[in-house]
Write a protein that holds these residues in place. Sequence first.
Motif, PDB file in Angstrom:
ATOM      1  N   ARG A  94      -1.382  -0.461  -7.944  1.00 56.03           N
ATOM      2  CA  ARG A  94      -0.031  -0.388  -8.496  1.00 56.03           C
ATOM      3  C   ARG A  94       0.535  -1.775  -8.816  1.00 56.03           C
ATOM      4  O   ARG A  94       1.299  -1.927  -9.773  1.00 56.03           O
ATOM      5  CB  ARG A  94       0.885   0.378  -7.540  1.00 56.03           C
ATOM      6  CG  ARG A  94       0.463   1.841  -7.367  1.00 56.03           C
ATOM      7  CD  ARG A  94       1.479   2.650  -6.595  1.00 56.03           C
ATOM      8  NE  ARG A  94       2.681   2.909  -7.375  1.00 56.03           N
ATOM      9  CZ  ARG A  94       2.827   3.934  -8.210  1.00 56.03           C
ATOM     10  NH1 ARG A  94       1.826   4.779  -8.406  1.00 56.03           N
ATOM     11  NH2 ARG A  94       3.958   4.105  -8.863  1.00 56.03           N
ATOM     12  N   GLN A  98       1.629  -3.415 -12.968  1.00 54.77           N
ATOM     13  CA  GLN A  98       3.056  -3.529 -13.233  1.00 54.77           C
ATOM     14  C   GLN A  98       3.323  -4.705 -14.172  1.00 54.77           C
ATOM     15  O   GLN A  98       2.669  -5.737 -14.103  1.00 54.77           O
ATOM     16  CB  GLN A  98       3.839  -3.693 -11.931  1.00 54.77           C
ATOM     17  CG  GLN A  98       3.612  -5.005 -11.199  1.00 54.77           C
ATOM     18  CD  GLN A  98       4.457  -5.120  -9.942  1.00 54.77           C
ATOM     19  OE1 GLN A  98       5.142  -4.188  -9.531  1.00 54.77           O
ATOM     20  NE2 GLN A  98       4.432  -6.290  -9.323  1.00 54.77           N
ATOM     21  N   SER A 195      -8.051   5.622  -9.298  1.00 55.14           N
ATOM     22  CA  SER A 195      -7.055   4.704  -9.854  1.00 55.14           C
ATOM     23  C   SER A 195      -5.984   5.468 -10.616  1.00 55.14           C
ATOM     24  O   SER A 195      -4.791   5.142 -10.525  1.00 55.14           O
ATOM     25  CB  SER A 195      -7.739   3.684 -10.764  1.00 55.14           C
ATOM     26  OG  SER A 195      -8.624   2.858 -10.037  1.00 55.14           O
ATOM     27  N   ASN A 199      -1.965   5.632  -9.508  1.00 50.39           N
ATOM     28  CA  ASN A 199      -0.966   5.041 -10.397  1.00 50.39           C
ATOM     29  C   ASN A 199      -0.086   6.091 -11.056  1.00 50.39           C
ATOM     30  O   ASN A 199       0.662   5.782 -11.972  1.00 50.39           O
ATOM     31  CB  ASN A 199      -1.648   4.196 -11.477  1.00 50.39           C
ATOM     32  CG  ASN A 199      -0.667   3.284 -12.197  1.00 50.39           C
ATOM     33  OD1 ASN A 199       0.030   2.495 -11.560  1.00 50.39           O
ATOM     34  ND2 ASN A 199      -0.595   3.400 -13.512  1.00 50.39           N
TER      35      ASN A 199
END
Length: 261
Positions: A94, A98, A195, A199
């Motif tokens: 995460r 970003q 993943s 996310n």
Amino acid sequence: MQIEGTSVFKGPVDCMMKTIKNEGILGLYKGMGSPLLGIAAVNSLLFWAYSHGKRLQTGSSGIEPTLGQIAIAGAGAGIVNSILASPVELLKVRLQVQYSDAGSAVFSGPVALGRHLASQFGLRGIMWGFWATVAREIPAYAAFYTAFEFTKRRFAHALTDGDASKLGVAPLMISGSAGGIGYWTASYPLDVIKSRVQNAAAPPSRGLGYMADAAKAVYSEQGMRGFFRGYSTSVVRSIPAAGVTFAVYELTIRALNQGGK
């Protein structure tokens, strides 16, 4: 690359160049804090569980385990390791994706993000994607340890009359690199799914159907190639990383054994 798909990055080089251009060289180190803080505990738990798994199958007789027993011990270690690996990977994933201009909250590091997830979702927010991590770790570490042991034993037969304890650093590092390649080759599509799950906008609800939903989403967007986006980068990284990990582990065990005699 696993999460953004082909619409953002054409390949690993394009990903690297765009990251440096938009975020500077430090953009390549986003998410580093989580594995940096957790890697010692993760690897300690992993290798302890692996060693214990071997002992459960062979006892204390000192008999060399078969490669099948190595694979079982590795798979079991992967399950145990998921307890720590899942939150470490969650925070890393995460933080890596970003962006400051994305219009959403940006966290300075794993502690801030961990607090946010815990306040929003409780324990479920910290263990987000746990079963997806377990699904990846089972084949990953079965292949990780089996490939290492197979290669190490081949070197031992060729160089030291079958005595693996006499192998030098180079054969151990090459054997470790083989383990790293085996890890990603056996588990990479599952890592892509993990993943994607970690996310998502919110933790998955109860049940394991969320992994199938993530797999369907990857396939609908990119076909089978989507399950291998970033594979080459992971393998290239694993060669020095796993090589050093196994070489240091083996040499440390030797030193401890000699010190105890």
